[in-house]
Design a protein around this motif. Sequence first.
Motif, PDB file in Angstrom:
ATOM      1  N   GLY A  13     -14.597 -22.447 -11.855  1.00 13.26           N
ATOM      2  CA  GLY A  13     -14.610 -23.619 -12.734  1.00 13.26           C
ATOM      3  C   GLY A  13     -15.650 -24.650 -12.360  1.00 13.26           C
ATOM      4  O   GLY A  13     -15.592 -25.802 -12.798  1.00 13.26           O
ATOM      5  N   LEU A  14     -16.618 -24.244 -11.525  1.00 11.95           N
ATOM      6  CA  LEU A  14     -17.604 -25.197 -11.016  1.00 11.95           C
ATOM      7  C   LEU A  14     -18.904 -25.202 -11.801  1.00 11.95           C
ATOM      8  O   LEU A  14     -19.757 -26.066 -11.581  1.00 11.95           O
ATOM      9  N   PHE A  15     -19.078 -24.227 -12.689  1.00 14.07           N
ATOM     10  CA  PHE A  15     -20.343 -24.147 -13.437  1.00 14.07           C
ATOM     11  C   PHE A  15     -20.033 -23.712 -14.860  1.00 14.07           C
ATOM     12  O   PHE A  15     -19.159 -22.870 -15.086  1.00 14.07           O
ATOM     13  N   HIS A  16     -20.790 -24.278 -15.801  1.00 10.48           N
ATOM     14  CA  HIS A  16     -20.519 -23.978 -17.221  1.00 10.48           C
ATOM     15  C   HIS A  16     -20.816 -22.504 -17.536  1.00 10.48           C
ATOM     16  O   HIS A  16     -21.590 -21.863 -16.852  1.00 10.48           O
ATOM     17  N   ARG A  17     -20.160 -22.005 -18.583  1.00  7.83           N
ATOM     18  CA  ARG A  17     -20.384 -20.617 -18.993  1.00  7.83           C
ATOM     19  C   ARG A  17     -21.412 -20.514 -20.117  1.00  7.83           C
ATOM     20  O   ARG A  17     -21.989 -19.456 -20.334  1.00  7.83           O
ATOM     21  N   GLU A  18     -21.607 -21.597 -20.842  1.00  6.33           N
ATOM     22  CA  GLU A  18     -22.589 -21.613 -21.933  1.00  6.33           C
ATOM     23  C   GLU A  18     -23.270 -22.980 -21.951  1.00  6.33           C
ATOM     24  O   GLU A  18     -22.707 -23.958 -21.467  1.00  6.33           O
ATOM     25  N   TYR A  19     -24.461 -23.013 -22.512  1.00  2.95           N
ATOM     26  CA  TYR A  19     -25.092 -24.303 -22.768  1.00  2.95           C
ATOM     27  C   TYR A  19     -24.289 -25.012 -23.859  1.00  2.95           C
ATOM     28  O   TYR A  19     -24.065 -24.452 -24.936  1.00  2.95           O
ATOM     29  N   ASP A  20     -23.874 -26.236 -23.585  1.00  2.00           N
ATOM     30  CA  ASP A  20     -23.130 -26.982 -24.608  1.00  2.00           C
ATOM     31  C   ASP A  20     -24.068 -27.552 -25.655  1.00  2.00           C
ATOM     32  O   ASP A  20     -23.704 -27.716 -26.813  1.00  2.00           O
ATOM     33  N   GLY A  21     -25.262 -27.908 -25.233  1.00  5.68           N
ATOM     34  CA  GLY A  21     -26.220 -28.483 -26.169  1.00  5.68           C
ATOM     35  C   GLY A  21     -27.528 -27.713 -26.105  1.00  5.68           C
ATOM     36  O   GLY A  21     -27.604 -26.650 -25.488  1.00  5.68           O
ATOM     37  N   ALA A  22     -28.530 -28.276 -26.726  1.00  2.00           N
ATOM     38  CA  ALA A  22     -29.803 -27.560 -26.822  1.00  2.00           C
ATOM     39  C   ALA A  22     -30.928 -28.282 -26.081  1.00  2.00           C
ATOM     40  O   ALA A  22     -31.991 -27.719 -25.903  1.00  2.00           O
ATOM     41  N   THR A  23     -30.700 -29.519 -25.652  1.00  2.00           N
ATOM     42  CA  THR A  23     -31.785 -30.286 -25.028  1.00  2.00           C
ATOM     43  C   THR A  23     -31.509 -30.521 -23.545  1.00  2.00           C
ATOM     44  O   THR A  23     -30.377 -30.382 -23.074  1.00  2.00           O
ATOM     45  N   LEU A  24     -32.570 -30.902 -22.832  1.00  2.05           N
ATOM     46  CA  LEU A  24     -32.399 -31.195 -21.410  1.00  2.05           C
ATOM     47  C   LEU A  24     -31.489 -32.403 -21.208  1.00  2.05           C
ATOM     48  O   LEU A  24     -30.694 -32.441 -20.263  1.00  2.05           O
ATOM     49  N   ARG A  25     -31.585 -33.396 -22.087  1.00  4.20           N
ATOM     50  CA  ARG A  25     -30.651 -34.530 -21.987  1.00  4.20           C
ATOM     51  C   ARG A  25     -29.209 -34.051 -22.125  1.00  4.20           C
ATOM     52  O   ARG A  25     -28.321 -34.521 -21.407  1.00  4.20           O
ATOM     53  N   ASP A  26     -28.972 -33.138 -23.056  1.00  5.02           N
ATOM     54  CA  ASP A  26     -27.633 -32.564 -23.186  1.00  5.02           C
ATOM     55  C   ASP A  26     -27.205 -31.915 -21.871  1.00  5.02           C
ATOM     56  O   ASP A  26     -26.091 -32.120 -21.386  1.00  5.02           O
ATOM     57  N   HIS A  27     -28.098 -31.102 -21.302  1.00  5.97           N
ATOM     58  CA  HIS A  27     -27.731 -30.338 -20.102  1.00  5.97           C
ATOM     59  C   HIS A  27     -27.402 -31.258 -18.929  1.00  5.97           C
ATOM     60  O   HIS A  27     -26.549 -30.947 -18.105  1.00  5.97           O
ATOM     61  N   LEU A  28     -28.134 -32.372 -18.829  1.00  5.50           N
ATOM     62  CA  LEU A  28     -27.963 -33.272 -17.680  1.00  5.50           C
ATOM     63  C   LEU A  28     -26.959 -34.382 -17.958  1.00  5.50           C
ATOM     64  O   LEU A  28     -26.627 -35.150 -17.054  1.00  5.50           O
ATOM     65  N   GLY A  29     -26.511 -34.495 -19.199  1.00  3.35           N
ATOM     66  CA  GLY A  29     -25.689 -35.642 -19.548  1.00  3.35           C
ATOM     67  C   GLY A  29     -26.482 -36.942 -19.477  1.00  3.35           C
ATOM     68  O   GLY A  29     -25.923 -38.006 -19.208  1.00  3.35           O
ATOM     69  N   ALA A  30     -27.791 -36.846 -19.698  1.00  5.68           N
ATOM     70  CA  ALA A  30     -28.625 -38.059 -19.666  1.00  5.68           C
ATOM     71  C   ALA A  30     -28.497 -38.771 -21.000  1.00  5.68           C
ATOM     72  O   ALA A  30     -28.476 -38.130 -22.051  1.00  5.68           O
ATOM     73  N   PRO A  31     -28.415 -40.096 -20.985  1.00  4.05           N
ATOM     74  CA  PRO A  31     -28.214 -40.824 -22.234  1.00  4.05           C
ATOM     75  C   PRO A  31     -29.430 -40.721 -23.151  1.00  4.05           C
ATOM     76  O   PRO A  31     -30.541 -40.489 -22.704  1.00  4.05           O
ATOM     77  N   ALA A  32     -29.177 -40.894 -24.426  1.00  8.23           N
ATOM     78  CA  ALA A  32     -30.273 -40.926 -25.398  1.00  8.23           C
ATOM     79  C   ALA A  32     -31.231 -42.057 -25.034  1.00  8.23           C
ATOM     80  O   ALA A  32     -30.817 -43.115 -24.557  1.00  8.23           O
ATOM     81  N   GLN A  33     -32.511 -41.806 -25.227  1.00  9.75           N
ATOM     82  CA  GLN A  33     -33.502 -42.843 -24.942  1.00  9.75           C
ATOM     83  C   GLN A  33     -34.712 -42.609 -25.816  1.00  9.75           C
ATOM     84  O   GLN A  33     -35.150 -41.481 -26.022  1.00  9.75           O
ATOM     85  N   TYR A  34     -35.281 -43.686 -26.334  1.00 11.89           N
ATOM     86  CA  TYR A  34     -36.533 -43.584 -27.074  1.00 11.89           C
ATOM     87  C   TYR A  34     -37.337 -44.841 -26.817  1.00 11.89           C
ATOM     88  O   TYR A  34     -36.849 -45.949 -26.973  1.00 11.89           O
ATOM     89  N   GLY A  35     -38.564 -44.650 -26.365  1.00 11.81           N
ATOM     90  CA  GLY A  35     -39.347 -45.795 -25.919  1.00 11.81           C
ATOM     91  C   GLY A  35     -38.899 -46.195 -24.523  1.00 11.81           C
ATOM     92  O   GLY A  35     -38.222 -45.444 -23.826  1.00 11.81           O
ATOM     93  N   VAL A  36     -39.298 -47.402 -24.108  1.00  8.45           N
ATOM     94  CA  VAL A  36     -38.930 -47.869 -22.778  1.00  8.45           C
ATOM     95  C   VAL A  36     -37.445 -48.182 -22.764  1.00  8.45           C
ATOM     96  O   VAL A  36     -36.925 -48.763 -23.705  1.00  8.45           O
ATOM     97  N   ASP A  37     -36.781 -47.761 -21.700  1.00  8.69           N
ATOM     98  CA  ASP A  37     -35.343 -47.986 -21.582  1.00  8.69           C
ATOM     99  C   ASP A  37     -35.048 -49.474 -21.798  1.00  8.69           C
ATOM    100  O   ASP A  37     -35.464 -50.318 -21.026  1.00  8.69           O
TER     101      ASP A  37
END
Lengths: 440, 440
Positions: free
Chosen positions: B411-435
Amino acid sequence: MTRQILIGMHLGNGYGNLPGAWRAPAVDPTSYTSFDAKVRHAQAAERGKLQFLFLPDGPTHVGDIANEPPNFNLDVMVTLAAIARETSHIGLVATGSTTFNEPFNLARQFKALDVLSHGRTGWNAVTSSGEDVAANYGQHIPSSPERYGRAHETVQLVQALWGSWGETAWVHDKATGRFADPEQVAPISLGGEYVASRGPLYIPPSEQGQPVVFHAGGSPNAHEFAGRWANAVIGAAFTIDDARAQRAAFREAAKRAGRNPDEIKFFAGLMTTITADKREGLDRRITLSGRTFPQRAAYLGRMLGLYLDPARLDEPLSAAQLSEARPSPGDPRSVHALKIARQGWTVRDILAHGVIDYHPVIVGPAAEAADHMQEWFEADAVDGFWVSPDIYDGGVDAFVDGVVPILQDRGLFHREYDGATLRDHLGAPAQYGVDPRITR
Amino acid sequence: MTRQILIGMHLGNGYGNLPGAWRAPAVDPTSYTSFDAKVRHAQAAERGKLQFLFLPDGPTHVGDIANEPPNFNLDVMVTLAAIARETSHIGLVATGSTTFNEPFNLARQFKALDVLSHGRTGWNAVTSSGEDVAANYGQHIPSSPERYGRAHETVQLVQALWGSWGETAWVHDKATGRFADPEQVAPISLGGEYVASRGPLYIPPSEQGQPVVFHAGGSPNAHEFAGRWANAVIGAAFTIDDARAQRAAFREAAKRAGRNPDEIKFFAGLMTTITADKREGLDRRITLSGRTFPQRAAYLGRMLGLYLDPARLDEPLSAAQLSEARPSPGDPRSVHALKIARQGWTVRDILAHGVIDYHPVIVGPAAEAADHMQEWFEADAVDGFWVSPDIYDGGVDAFVDGVVPILQDRGLFHREYDGATLRDHLGAPAQYGVDPRITR
């Protein structure tokens, strides 16, 4: 072997050379960001056995973003890397500015692409002259002597870096454990007034040794630069006489640099709307660029020494206008424009002929394009053409399936790639490191 | 959702982390220049659902070129562009120096790659500190304040350029003829002490908006830089305590910058030799790196305060040596090295355990790697790992087919990609332009 025409295909923003190409029914309106589209167009050009793709670069945008796309690829190197994996023979040529790039970065990316593409890469080494480009780097454009001084130094550093891992340095012999010959991996330690690099660049030769150098421009500085360093020139000429004079100037410059002038190929631009008949082509051009015609009518009038009313595009020039018209001696397009006007076309149709575009425009059946190319080629005005279709989706195919077979049947264009590298395609001599015939 | 381990795969020269990886029977000795090999390794990592590939960059070579390959890819951007077309989910992260690149060029290439990869790109923004790198640009390394001053300015310019074509600027509506909203395409006109750019950059948002910023380093400067700008840190730690302290320092720095510390993920390095049993793994490592062991024995001796005879690698440490040994307090690897020595291994086998490598090394069955990762993760020492296999051909598969399923079963690692982007994979928040949370 008889000399044959060489052909490159311009790949720009993904749509085509008409301002409204992105709106054409056959065109994917997201081609600007679609690498599927770029690969599709590249594969179509390769199907036609074209010698290379040419990706110009600014990098900036000039135009009316509300209605027209930017002029260039998102990034020429990223685009060509993607294309390289999905093509096998066609050459991959991109512009890289010597003004705003470090020689080490240029050397590295172009040689990596050359290895990736198995020896199909060309570097269009140009100086940048637009203040809008300079501003993206927080700079101003240097003087012309400074720009060309840096360009000459940059190309020498880049070529030296390309040769800094020797031709037979890479042994990779598992049995002996010899990875590379350290005697052949040497710093270049070159520096001039503008740029310097120690190196070495750790990239072994590609199948063609190193990328082919291109240049673009028409000034005496361009002649001297290309004469010394380039194997191909991306040119622009509106008449056979102009093209012949430009080609001769580059060949003379090559001779002055101690080279065989046949080693530098001159390519004139050609824009195409290939359709079953001319009316269909004119109508497409009116649909996709007619929005700009009112302003262009005024411009056309100035070229001919006339006032042309933007509200009366549907009328031909009157007999009085035709007799008053005086082609501008400063604009080589104006004689051709007057010739078209005398054929009795309306102003709208005259403009649809592309008479004030950046290059000669062929509108109509494939044979007209083939005739144009044959005439220029047989007049020794060019070694080949770089072709810019009006729309890529469909337009590349129209050229490849229409014009190419005619040229092949006339014995003017090859039927297959004879070799696998861009040097093979261009007949450019083998080279590794700095051209040893050049005195530094 | 329970927090799970995140995993990146190091992609370097194409061979693996052992100096002789290129000589392994399963390995293609031309992988250094083979884009087929890079794509193969990337696809294997993607099969294991790893969150990203990480391509470090110098650009220079450190090592013994006669016997060992260069450390890095021919060119990280060219490599990732090729990989992007032949993968669909895995993130693509490359190092780009803020010291020797123009912000406009960085912004352009990383965003073009982000568009090409449909939102899977990350930029590891680092300062360059090696004089050998500086020499390739004909320069010297600036002082640390200058390097980090330029880095802070560069990341702000790059992010501003990324946002300079607005999020909804690109209309491309064929019906209305509206290509883009000119109100949303604006110059950034930013300039600081070190770099400046007017912009705009003419690239619309990718599926994740813009690339994710990574950083690498362990100094207070690195904490501050990453705390302000990065969503991920490529770290290096030899012990759980060290990793936990580093992770905490980055999280504290994020808090000081007004951010949620969960938005910055800390990745520790892990080197793997995954084999059916430990003996097989040790033997492989001896075969592929044993040439370096005589020098390494001397180094190991210094770490333990002992003299180790390079001619007696086949003997374990004597009882006297073991009782004399004093782990060097300045080298966190030395405690682990002494622990291995006390197990009675010969000096050769101690070295084959990788006790003086750049990161913790797992040699043996997949479960040992899984145990290591679980222990560090559950101790809150890391958010994940960047894994460097001993050999890529076979070694990526050994990790993906061996370690990944164990982590999934626990239970320590996902079995499938939940999303399609690197932000999805890392749980990084949406960002556009300078934070916008960052005060400039």
